[in-house]
Design an enzyme around this catalytic site. Structure first.
Site, PDB file in Angstrom:
ATOM      1  CG  HIS A   1      -0.221   0.077   2.529  1.00 12.35           C
ATOM      2  ND1 HIS A   1       0.354   1.237   3.006  1.00 12.35           N
ATOM      3  CD2 HIS A   1       0.015  -0.868   3.461  1.00 12.35           C
ATOM      4  CE1 HIS A   1       0.913   1.016   4.173  1.00 12.35           C
ATOM      5  NE2 HIS A   1       0.725  -0.266   4.475  1.00 12.35           N
TER       6      HIS A   1
ATOM      7  CD  GLU B   1       1.606  -5.472   8.205  1.00 13.73           C
ATOM      8  OE1 GLU B   1       1.747  -6.705   7.999  1.00 13.73           O
ATOM      9  OE2 GLU B   1       2.459  -4.641   7.853  1.00 13.73           O
TER      10      GLU B   1
END
Length: 198
Positions: free
Chosen positions: A13, A84
């Protein structure tokens, strides 16, 4: 089965306020910075012309937004296994702060109290590897740095803790694949950020 070996593109990201400050950003849903959005667009230009049989993204907004800005939002499916690392008590803390209490702490060896161990993250990565390999065509994944590092270790057949050797910049592009056949997983490109602006 095609004679061409498939590739797995890994997109980290774009920049967030916490990636910039070095704070551990696990499940906190932090948005992209303006620069992070710009670099997500740049990543999309970098990926133009490549066909993907499947696009998967973490459900966290920093990954989803990167995916959208790169031009793949309409095709993407969210997968919770791409989240994550859950940093538990270390969420939002910098490594330097953690070392003040635990000087010998290493994420990829010790995991996080109240969060995930390396093996738990590795188990999620294994499910993604199995899902990707079942497609046997090019796949694009949007996720976060530490998870993608563990995923890469598991792709190569290494312990999850070996992810410590694979550093990733925000909005970077990496490619996993094979050398000669499906029994020889390999890294084809790593941490390429040529498209990222300063």
């Amino acid at each position: 089965m095609s004679g061409v070996l498939p590739l797995v593109y890994l997109a980290r990201h774009g920049e967030t306020a916490w990636s910039l400050s070095g704070q551990h950003t696990g499940l906190s849903d932090i948005p992209l910075t303006e620069r992070g959005e710009f670099n997500a667009h740049s990543l999309g230009r970098r990926l133009q012309g490549i066909t993907f049989a499947k696009v998967l993204t973490s459900p966290l907004k920093r990954a989803v937004r990167t995916c959208e800005l790169a031009g793949f939002g309409a095709k993407a499916e969210t997968d919770k296994d791409l989240l994550e690392w859950n940093y538990g008590e270390y969420e939002g803390r910098r490594t330097k702060e953690i070392h003040e209490q635990r000087p010998d702490w290493q994420l990829f060896r010790d995991g996080c109290p109240g969060g995930e161990s390396p093996d738990e993250v590795g188990a999620r990565a294994d499910r993604i590897v199995a899902r990707v390999r079942s497609v046997w065509e090019n796949v694009l994944l949007f996720s976060s740095g530490h998870f993608l590092r563990v995923l890469t270790a598991r792709w190569l057949g290494l312990d999850a803790g070996a992810g410590k050797y694979f550093v990733l910049e925000t909005a970077s592009l990496s490619i996993l694949g094979y050398e000669h056949n499906a029994l020889e997983p390999a890294i084809r490109l790593w941490n390429d950020a040529r498209h990222v602006g300063n």
